[in-house]
Design a protein around this motif. Structure first.
Motif, PDB file in Angstrom:
ATOM      1  N   TRP A  62     -64.189  33.666 -43.394  1.00 11.04           N
ATOM      2  CA  TRP A  62     -65.376  33.762 -44.245  1.00 11.04           C
ATOM      3  C   TRP A  62     -66.038  32.389 -44.332  1.00 11.04           C
ATOM      4  CZ3 TRP A  62     -66.160  31.298 -49.026  1.00 11.04           C
ATOM      5  CH2 TRP A  62     -67.405  31.582 -49.599  1.00 11.04           C
ATOM      6  N   TYR A  63     -65.326  31.416 -44.876  1.00  8.34           N
ATOM      7  CA  TYR A  63     -65.934  30.089 -44.925  1.00  8.34           C
ATOM      8  C   TYR A  63     -65.911  29.510 -43.525  1.00  8.34           C
ATOM      9  CZ  TYR A  63     -67.930  26.393 -47.746  1.00  8.34           C
ATOM     10  OH  TYR A  63     -68.815  25.519 -48.314  1.00  8.34           O
ATOM     11  N   ALA A  64     -66.875  28.640 -43.247  1.00  6.91           N
ATOM     12  CA  ALA A  64     -67.049  28.147 -41.886  1.00  6.91           C
ATOM     13  C   ALA A  64     -65.753  27.521 -41.359  1.00  6.91           C
ATOM     14  CB  ALA A  64     -68.170  27.126 -41.873  1.00  6.91           C
ATOM     15  N   MET A  67     -75.710  20.887 -47.090  1.00  4.40           N
ATOM     16  CA  MET A  67     -76.696  21.080 -48.158  1.00  4.40           C
ATOM     17  C   MET A  67     -76.683  19.899 -49.134  1.00  4.40           C
ATOM     18  SD  MET A  67     -78.424  23.691 -47.473  1.00  4.40           S
ATOM     19  CE  MET A  67     -79.419  23.871 -48.939  1.00  4.40           C
ATOM     20  N   ALA A  68     -75.515  19.523 -49.611  1.00  3.60           N
ATOM     21  CA  ALA A  68     -75.450  18.432 -50.588  1.00  3.60           C
ATOM     22  C   ALA A  68     -75.852  17.107 -49.943  1.00  3.60           C
ATOM     23  CB  ALA A  68     -74.035  18.340 -51.161  1.00  3.60           C
ATOM     24  N   GLY A  69     -75.385  16.895 -48.698  1.00  4.34           N
ATOM     25  CA  GLY A  69     -75.676  15.633 -48.009  1.00  4.34           C
ATOM     26  C   GLY A  69     -77.162  15.478 -47.735  1.00  4.34           C
ATOM     27  N   VAL A 114     -74.060  10.345 -42.204  1.00  2.00           N
ATOM     28  CA  VAL A 114     -73.117  10.503 -41.093  1.00  2.00           C
ATOM     29  C   VAL A 114     -72.595  11.926 -41.078  1.00  2.00           C
ATOM     30  CG1 VAL A 114     -71.113   9.508 -39.952  1.00  2.00           C
ATOM     31  CG2 VAL A 114     -72.297   8.215 -41.693  1.00  2.00           C
ATOM     32  N   GLU A 115     -72.649  12.550 -39.937  1.00  2.00           N
ATOM     33  CA  GLU A 115     -72.328  13.979 -39.847  1.00  2.00           C
ATOM     34  C   GLU A 115     -71.472  14.236 -38.602  1.00  2.00           C
ATOM     35  OE1 GLU A 115     -72.850  17.073 -41.382  1.00  2.00           O
ATOM     36  OE2 GLU A 115     -71.852  17.785 -39.572  1.00  2.00           O
ATOM     37  N   LYS A 116     -70.439  15.062 -38.753  1.00  2.00           N
ATOM     38  CA  LYS A 116     -69.559  15.280 -37.592  1.00  2.00           C
ATOM     39  C   LYS A 116     -70.170  16.246 -36.572  1.00  2.00           C
ATOM     40  CE  LYS A 116     -66.644  18.971 -39.422  1.00  2.00           C
ATOM     41  NZ  LYS A 116     -65.283  19.426 -39.715  1.00  2.00           N
ATOM     42  N   GLY A 162     -71.846  18.923 -54.189  1.00  4.05           N
ATOM     43  CA  GLY A 162     -71.575  20.187 -53.495  1.00  4.05           C
ATOM     44  C   GLY A 162     -70.111  20.577 -53.628  1.00  4.05           C
ATOM     45  N   ASP A 163     -69.532  21.024 -52.536  1.00  2.97           N
ATOM     46  CA  ASP A 163     -68.128  21.440 -52.573  1.00  2.97           C
ATOM     47  C   ASP A 163     -67.195  20.314 -53.016  1.00  2.97           C
ATOM     48  OD1 ASP A 163     -68.300  24.118 -51.846  1.00  2.97           O
ATOM     49  OD2 ASP A 163     -68.367  23.655 -49.710  1.00  2.97           O
ATOM     50  N   THR A 164     -67.636  19.089 -52.865  1.00  2.95           N
ATOM     51  CA  THR A 164     -66.783  17.932 -53.178  1.00  2.95           C
ATOM     52  C   THR A 164     -66.433  17.839 -54.659  1.00  2.95           C
ATOM     53  OG1 THR A 164     -67.938  16.739 -51.416  1.00  2.95           O
ATOM     54  CG2 THR A 164     -66.618  15.418 -52.934  1.00  2.95           C
ATOM     55  N   GLY A 211     -65.787  23.906 -53.965  1.00  3.84           N
ATOM     56  CA  GLY A 211     -66.264  23.601 -55.314  1.00  3.84           C
ATOM     57  C   GLY A 211     -67.635  24.135 -55.633  1.00  3.84           C
ATOM     58  N   SER A 212     -68.231  24.926 -54.713  1.00  5.60           N
ATOM     59  CA  SER A 212     -69.615  25.321 -54.974  1.00  5.60           C
ATOM     60  C   SER A 212     -69.809  26.822 -55.119  1.00  5.60           C
ATOM     61  CB  SER A 212     -70.525  24.821 -53.847  1.00  5.60           C
ATOM     62  OG  SER A 212     -70.312  25.541 -52.651  1.00  5.60           O
ATOM     63  N   HIS A 213     -68.795  27.608 -54.849  1.00  8.90           N
ATOM     64  CA  HIS A 213     -68.926  29.072 -54.902  1.00  8.90           C
ATOM     65  C   HIS A 213     -68.344  29.559 -56.231  1.00  8.90           C
ATOM     66  CE1 HIS A 213     -69.224  33.095 -53.070  1.00  8.90           C
ATOM     67  NE2 HIS A 213     -69.973  32.521 -52.162  1.00  8.90           N
ATOM     68  N   PHE A 220     -73.689  26.980 -55.371  1.00  8.51           N
ATOM     69  CA  PHE A 220     -74.152  27.524 -54.082  1.00  8.51           C
ATOM     70  C   PHE A 220     -75.048  26.529 -53.333  1.00  8.51           C
ATOM     71  CE2 PHE A 220     -72.953  31.228 -56.579  1.00  8.51           C
ATOM     72  CZ  PHE A 220     -72.148  31.888 -55.669  1.00  8.51           C
ATOM     73  N   SER A 221     -75.890  27.064 -52.416  1.00  5.74           N
ATOM     74  CA  SER A 221     -76.653  26.174 -51.530  1.00  5.74           C
ATOM     75  C   SER A 221     -77.665  25.331 -52.307  1.00  5.74           C
ATOM     76  CB  SER A 221     -77.363  26.997 -50.454  1.00  5.74           C
ATOM     77  OG  SER A 221     -78.280  27.904 -51.034  1.00  5.74           O
ATOM     78  N   SER A 222     -78.427  25.992 -53.175  1.00  2.54           N
ATOM     79  CA  SER A 222     -79.477  25.265 -53.904  1.00  2.54           C
ATOM     80  C   SER A 222     -78.878  24.286 -54.914  1.00  2.54           C
ATOM     81  CB  SER A 222     -80.380  26.267 -54.627  1.00  2.54           C
ATOM     82  OG  SER A 222     -79.588  27.217 -55.328  1.00  2.54           O
ATOM     83  N   ARG A 246     -77.977  21.953 -37.697  1.00  9.69           N
ATOM     84  CA  ARG A 246     -77.293  23.250 -37.831  1.00  9.69           C
ATOM     85  C   ARG A 246     -75.851  23.037 -38.266  1.00  9.69           C
ATOM     86  NH1 ARG A 246     -79.746  28.212 -38.181  1.00  9.69           N
ATOM     87  NH2 ARG A 246     -81.616  28.164 -36.948  1.00  9.69           N
ATOM     88  N   SER A 247     -75.644  22.237 -39.276  1.00 10.98           N
ATOM     89  CA  SER A 247     -74.254  21.955 -39.659  1.00 10.98           C
ATOM     90  C   SER A 247     -73.933  22.548 -41.024  1.00 10.98           C
ATOM     91  CB  SER A 247     -74.002  20.453 -39.690  1.00 10.98           C
ATOM     92  OG  SER A 247     -74.715  19.883 -40.761  1.00 10.98           O
ATOM     93  N   GLY A 248     -72.639  22.644 -41.292  1.00 15.05           N
ATOM     94  CA  GLY A 248     -72.178  23.078 -42.606  1.00 15.05           C
ATOM     95  C   GLY A 248     -72.171  24.581 -42.765  1.00 15.05           C
ATOM     96  N   TYR A 291     -79.322  34.637 -46.528  1.00 16.97           N
ATOM     97  CA  TYR A 291     -80.287  35.678 -46.847  1.00 16.97           C
ATOM     98  C   TYR A 291     -80.727  35.586 -48.312  1.00 16.97           C
ATOM     99  CZ  TYR A 291     -82.432  40.279 -46.117  1.00 16.97           C
ATOM    100  OH  TYR A 291     -83.315  41.317 -45.964  1.00 16.97           O
ATOM    101  N   ALA A 292     -79.977  34.783 -49.059  1.00 17.15           N
ATOM    102  CA  ALA A 292     -80.316  34.634 -50.475  1.00 17.15           C
ATOM    103  C   ALA A 292     -79.992  33.230 -50.941  1.00 17.15           C
ATOM    104  CB  ALA A 292     -79.526  35.637 -51.314  1.00 17.15           C
ATOM    105  N   ILE A 293     -80.774  32.759 -51.888  1.00 15.19           N
ATOM    106  CA  ILE A 293     -80.429  31.526 -52.604  1.00 15.19           C
ATOM    107  C   ILE A 293     -79.780  32.003 -53.894  1.00 15.19           C
ATOM    108  CG2 ILE A 293     -81.437  29.650 -53.938  1.00 15.19           C
ATOM    109  CD1 ILE A 293     -83.437  29.234 -51.675  1.00 15.19           C
TER     110      ILE A 293
END
Ligand code: FAD
Length: 614
Positions: free
Chosen positions: A219-221, A23-25, A44-46, A411-413, A373-375, A421-423, A51-53, A60-62
């Motif tokens: 829970w987290y990916a 999301m942040a990237g 650059v994405e691993k 983002g989480d960084t 860092g985002s939740h 969150f995502s937004s 469909r990553s992250g 279902y919600a922002i």
């Protein structure tokens, strides 16, 4: 040429290098193009940004939308909310900066095709709660990725970034990154004038509840492997609040989210005997944290605390009362769709365990801790704040730049900013990118250079586990066991066990103390030594090895921060048994750390918390 002479090295020059296309990237990539029309923007994405992250399977919600166009909330309200939930400690400048811009991000998502539910009566976005709006979000990530793809000069999928590179002349300036293609094995050297790290949070640093048959169900990916923290830490970026791990109350075994259930379906919890239990723990909690228990809404960690106490008192399990709400066919549909849009596994678990929430109230449990860092927590890098809003002490250059020149994050960084969150993560990516473009524009001819010796040394280090395996496999005694190397899965389980038992995981009921933490550090140091003996059978295992390496670096940071903060600030997330109370007099502050890769030493310090919003 040496041992790895046959391997192809691919050199990529970039103006802006975005690491991680979640999301942040995606936000950073999109916005870089807006401000830097002629710049070379590389993401650059691993995995594959499509469909990553953490949002890979949809949402279902922002969870972060102000609704300023309808006067629903103002940015200051969100700062107050996040501050309250984090027991007083957030970077209000950074949080405000996200909140004031997040609505425009959500409007873009809708413009790009994300279906946002509307309230049929008001025509406004359908609220799930005060901050959340409901979406048909299965394709959330592909929609966001498309915007990034169109904006980027190049997207490199399947490249695991392992290390950042520093400038040849200025040690405290970033110059790029190295990594390898997880499919071809090619080694990549990226030069970047500015680097934006957006590599997501960390799961699997504490032992998960699901092991063996359920391993991977977290829970987290499971692919959130702490690169967001390890990459900056290793080049000396200061980190903040790394002790502030998060523990989630979720549906048991599938980690299904509870937000829509509480907020939209109006379900509630009770103990194993059908009783309300939160009030029972009011005095107990007040004795630990004082007036924080009287805040509204009750901070997330304190609600966990009540669950933990009730279960420890022998009155578990805690259940979500769904039987009443699910009699309403609309609510029943929403309840199931909530999982089908983002946590299909929970629906499958219920089906496999004969749980129909219309007939049975499903169990809840608290998860193992995660670092993000985002939740509802705010671990991450210590970043410079917005010019117009941050106190002088929080500004040393460009917005979202870390304490290393040219190194940005989102983002989480980035630490100190919970509840984005995502937004909010996408928004922070945009904020960081705008500042990074300005940084490049101001740079003139004084551009960073990568050092050939540095990246060649790193190439050897990166591929060494494959060589260890190639040599050591001759000594395999049975199955995959060799006396000469350690497999990534073994290293991972050892790490999880150390963190679990010494740093406040599930097996100690989130309890730790100074003695345990110091022993934990000793054991982590031994694991660190053994990392040079990792054996990787193939490129997939090589990726696992470097993910483990990043998790280990982040874990040490978590442990050192937890040791440094001599109080229990967030009961329900973790407890310092030797300092069981919240201590505002001494610890109403941020904790900061800096790792020196030359000496291997960590420096810890406190930084003031400025309350900008009244
Ligand atoms: C189960 C769950 C439910 C959630 N529910 C909601 C919700 O309902 N609403 C909401 O708004 N938010 C929700 N969130 C939060 C949201 O998903 C995160 O806030 C957001 O994804 C964080 O963005 P990010 O870019 O920092 O991380 P991510 O989106 O996870 O992106 C990180 C990216 O970096 C890549 N990467 C990692 N390491 C490397 C490396 N070494 N090299 C290259 N690439 C790398 C990853 O593959 C990934 O693509 C939820 C999160 C989870 C886990």
């Amino acid at each position: 040429m040496g041992l790895f002479g046959g391997r192809k090295t691919v050199f990529v020059d970039a103006d802006i290098l975005v690491i991680g296309g979640g999301m942040a990237g995606c936000g950073a990539t999109y916005e870089s193009r807006y401000w830097g029309r002629d710049l070379k923007i590389v993401c650059v994405e691993k995995a594959n940004i499509e469909r990553s992250g953490a949002v890979a399977q949809g949402l279902y919600a922002i969870n972060c939308y102000m609704g300023m166009q309808w006067g629903e909330n103002q940015p200051e309200d969100h700062v107050r909310y996040a501050r309250n939930d984090l027991m007083g400690l957030v970077r209000e400048d950074l949080g405000y900066d996200i909140a004031r811009h997040v609505d425009s991000t959500v409007h873009k998502f809708e413009e790009w095709g994300l279906p946002i539910m509307r309230d049929p009566k008001t025509g406004r976005y359908q609220r799930e709660g005060k901050w959340q709006i409901m979406i048909h979000g299965e394709s959330y990530k592909p929609i966001v990725a498309e915007a990034a793809r169109k904006a980027a000069t190049e997207v490199y999928n399947r490249i695991m970034v392992t290390h950042l590179l520093t400038d040849t002349t200025k040690a405290n300036r970033v110059a790029g990154a190295v990594g390898f293609n997880v499919r071809t094995g090619d080694f990549y050297v990226f030069q970047g004038k500015a680097v934006i790290v957006c590599a997501g949070g960390a799961s699997h640093i504490f032992k998960p509840r699901s092991v063996g048959e359920g391993m991977g169900r977290t829970w987290y990916a499971p692919w959130s492997s702490a690169s967001a923290y390890a990459l900056p830490i290793q080049v000396g970026a200061k980190m903040t609040q790394m002790e502030n791990r998060i523990v989630l109350t979720r549906f048991k075994d599938g980690y299904g989210p509870v937000g829509a259930y509480f907020l939209h379906l109006k379900t509630y919890t009770q103990n194993g005997y059908g009783e309300e239990y939160e009030k029972r723990w009011y005095e107990d909690t007040k004795a630990l944290v004082g007036d924080y228990i009287d805040r509204h809404p009750v901070p997330t960690c304190l609600r966990n605390h009540a669950i933990l106490k009730e279960v420890a008192a022998g009155r578990g399990p805690i259940r979500m009362v769904t039987k009443e709400a699910f009699q309403d066919p609309h609510k029943e549909t929403v309840g199931w769709e909530n999982f089908l849009g983002m946590t299909i596994g929970q629906a499958v678990v219920w089906a496999s365990q004969n749980i129909d929430p219309k007939e049975i109230n499903p169990e809840l449990t608290t998860s193992e801790p995660y670092v993000m860092g985002s939740h509802a927590t705010c671990s991450g890098a210590w970043a410079s704040g917005p010019e117009d809003y941050a106190p002088a002490e929080y500004q040393w250059g460009y917005n979202r730049m870390m304490t290393v020149d040219g190194l940005f994050g989102a983002g989480d960084t980035i630490g100190g900013t919970a509840h984005k969150f995502s937004s909010g993560s996408f928004t922070e990516g945009r904020i960081a990118a705008k500042a990074a473009v300005k940084y490049i524009m101001d740079m003139g001819k004084d551009q960073p250079q990568v050092n050939e010796e540095e990246y060649r040394d790193l190439e050897r280090e990166v591929f060494q586990p494959m060589e260890n395996y190639r040599v050591g496999r001759n000594e395999i005694v049975a199955g995959t066991v060799s006396p000469s190397y350690l497999l990534p899965i073994h290293g991972l389980q050892r790490l999880e066990k150390i963190m679990d038992e010494y740093v406040g995981g599930i097996s100690t009921n989130y309890m730790t103390n100074g003695v345990l933490l110091n022993r934990g550090l000793e054991l982590l140091a031994m694991l660190k030594e053994d990392m040079s003996h990792m054996g990787a059978e193939d490129l997939h295992q090589l990726q696992r090895t470097w993910e483990l390496d990043h998790r280990l670096v982040a874990s040490e940071s978590v442990t050192r921060h937890t040791l440094f903060r001599e109080e229990t600030r967030w009961p329900g997330y973790y407890y310092r048994g030797d300092h069981m109370k919240l201590d505002d007099e001494n610890w109403h502050c941020f904790t900061l750390s800096r790792y020196d890769r030359n000496t291997g030493k960590w420096e810890m310090e406190k930084a003031p918390v400025y309350h900008i919003v009244d």
